[in-house]
Design a protein around this motif. Structure first.
Motif, PDB file in Angstrom:
ATOM      1  N   VAL A   4     116.626 117.183  62.321  1.00  0.00           N
ATOM      2  CA  VAL A   4     115.578 116.949  61.522  1.00  0.00           C
ATOM      3  C   VAL A   4     116.188 116.553  60.329  1.00  0.00           C
ATOM      4  CG1 VAL A   4     114.020 118.343  59.979  1.00  0.00           C
ATOM      5  CG2 VAL A   4     114.335 119.180  62.302  1.00  0.00           C
ATOM      6  N   GLN A   5     117.378 116.838  59.630  1.00  0.00           N
ATOM      7  CA  GLN A   5     117.987 116.231  58.743  1.00  0.00           C
ATOM      8  C   GLN A   5     118.272 114.781  58.961  1.00  0.00           C
ATOM      9  OE1 GLN A   5     121.460 118.491  58.184  1.00  0.00           O
ATOM     10  NE2 GLN A   5     120.304 119.997  56.619  1.00  0.00           N
ATOM     11  N   ASN A   8     115.016 112.888  58.679  1.00  0.00           N
ATOM     12  CA  ASN A   8     114.490 112.850  57.206  1.00  0.00           C
ATOM     13  C   ASN A   8     115.195 111.535  56.699  1.00  0.00           C
ATOM     14  OD1 ASN A   8     112.698 114.644  57.396  1.00  0.00           O
ATOM     15  ND2 ASN A   8     114.203 116.110  56.800  1.00  0.00           N
ATOM     16  N   ASP A  12     113.551 108.430  55.026  1.00  0.00           N
ATOM     17  CA  ASP A  12     113.949 107.742  53.573  1.00  0.00           C
ATOM     18  C   ASP A  12     114.529 106.328  53.406  1.00  0.00           C
ATOM     19  OD1 ASP A  12     113.007 110.187  52.611  1.00  0.00           O
ATOM     20  OD2 ASP A  12     115.241 111.113  52.635  1.00  0.00           O
ATOM     21  N   SER A  61     106.129 106.033  56.425  1.00  0.00           N
ATOM     22  CA  SER A  61     107.464 106.649  56.057  1.00  0.00           C
ATOM     23  C   SER A  61     107.005 107.645  54.747  1.00  0.00           C
ATOM     24  CB  SER A  61     108.361 105.862  55.474  1.00  0.00           C
ATOM     25  OG  SER A  61     108.265 104.638  54.407  1.00  0.00           O
ATOM     26  N   GLU A  64     104.952 110.513  56.601  1.00  0.00           N
ATOM     27  CA  GLU A  64     105.913 111.481  57.131  1.00  0.00           C
ATOM     28  C   GLU A  64     106.791 112.213  56.169  1.00  0.00           C
ATOM     29  OE1 GLU A  64     106.560 112.189  60.374  1.00  0.00           O
ATOM     30  OE2 GLU A  64     104.592 111.139  60.959  1.00  0.00           O
ATOM     31  N   SER A  65     107.150 111.493  55.050  1.00  0.00           N
ATOM     32  CA  SER A  65     107.875 112.274  53.869  1.00  0.00           C
ATOM     33  C   SER A  65     107.087 113.367  53.288  1.00  0.00           C
ATOM     34  CB  SER A  65     108.083 111.394  53.033  1.00  0.00           C
ATOM     35  OG  SER A  65     109.025 111.902  51.910  1.00  0.00           O
ATOM     36  N   ARG A  67     104.377 114.906  54.913  1.00  0.00           N
ATOM     37  CA  ARG A  67     104.256 115.804  55.844  1.00  0.00           C
ATOM     38  C   ARG A  67     105.305 117.013  55.586  1.00  0.00           C
ATOM     39  NH1 ARG A  67     102.712 113.352  61.406  1.00  0.00           N
ATOM     40  NH2 ARG A  67     100.693 113.045  60.325  1.00  0.00           N
ATOM     41  N   GLU A  68     106.509 116.429  55.678  1.00  0.00           N
ATOM     42  CA  GLU A  68     107.601 117.137  55.690  1.00  0.00           C
ATOM     43  C   GLU A  68     107.824 118.025  54.278  1.00  0.00           C
ATOM     44  OE1 GLU A  68     111.024 119.027  56.947  1.00  0.00           O
ATOM     45  OE2 GLU A  68     109.894 117.824  58.254  1.00  0.00           O
ATOM     46  N   LYS A  69     107.294 117.481  53.529  1.00  0.00           N
ATOM     47  CA  LYS A  69     107.436 118.184  52.057  1.00  0.00           C
ATOM     48  C   LYS A  69     106.591 119.487  52.374  1.00  0.00           C
ATOM     49  CE  LYS A  69     109.285 114.643  49.165  1.00  0.00           C
ATOM     50  NZ  LYS A  69     108.900 113.731  48.092  1.00  0.00           N
ATOM     51  N   SER A  71     105.163 120.912  54.976  1.00  0.00           N
ATOM     52  CA  SER A  71     105.702 121.930  55.886  1.00  0.00           C
ATOM     53  C   SER A  71     106.865 122.852  55.301  1.00  0.00           C
ATOM     54  CB  SER A  71     106.208 121.302  57.415  1.00  0.00           C
ATOM     55  OG  SER A  71     107.565 120.620  56.970  1.00  0.00           O
ATOM     56  N   MET A  72     107.460 122.166  54.477  1.00  0.00           N
ATOM     57  CA  MET A  72     108.725 122.952  53.678  1.00  0.00           C
ATOM     58  C   MET A  72     108.039 124.007  52.658  1.00  0.00           C
ATOM     59  SD  MET A  72     111.669 120.181  53.146  1.00  0.00           S
ATOM     60  CE  MET A  72     112.421 121.110  51.912  1.00  0.00           C
TER      61      MET A  72
END
Length: 88
Positions: A4-5, A8, A12, A61, A64-65, A67-69, A71-72
């Motif tokens: 996952v990292q 990410n 980025d 991008s 997706e960024s 979306r990741e934020k 979910s966090m």
């Protein structure tokens, strides 16, 4: 967790590269337009194609960024709610 990292990092990097390409090509087109310089037809088309090709990459991008934020943030709120329930 490691994958996952790594994903990410790639997202980025994609964002940074596409933003840099769009900025560079837009600057080239703007400067030549302001000073009245004419680019050869192949150069003009190439900068336009690169600019247009980077747009979907930038959009992907960014989405997706975000979306990741999101979910966090949801995971952090769920953890916070679990702690509150345990205290009661």
């Amino acid at each position: 967790m490691k994958t996952v990292q790594e994903a990410n990092k790639w997202i980025d990097r994609l964002f940074a590269i596409s933003l840099a390409l769009m900025g560079l090509t837009s600057a080239i087109l703007s400067v030549t337009g302001l000073f009245g310089l004419t680019l050869p037809d192949w150069a003009l088309r190439l900068t336009g194609i690169v600019n247009l090709a980077s747009l979907p990459v930038l959009t992907y991008s960014t989405v997706e960024s975000l979306r990741e934020k999101l979910s966090m943030r949801k995971a952090a709120e769920a953890k916070k709610n679990r702690k509150k329930r345990k205290k009661k």
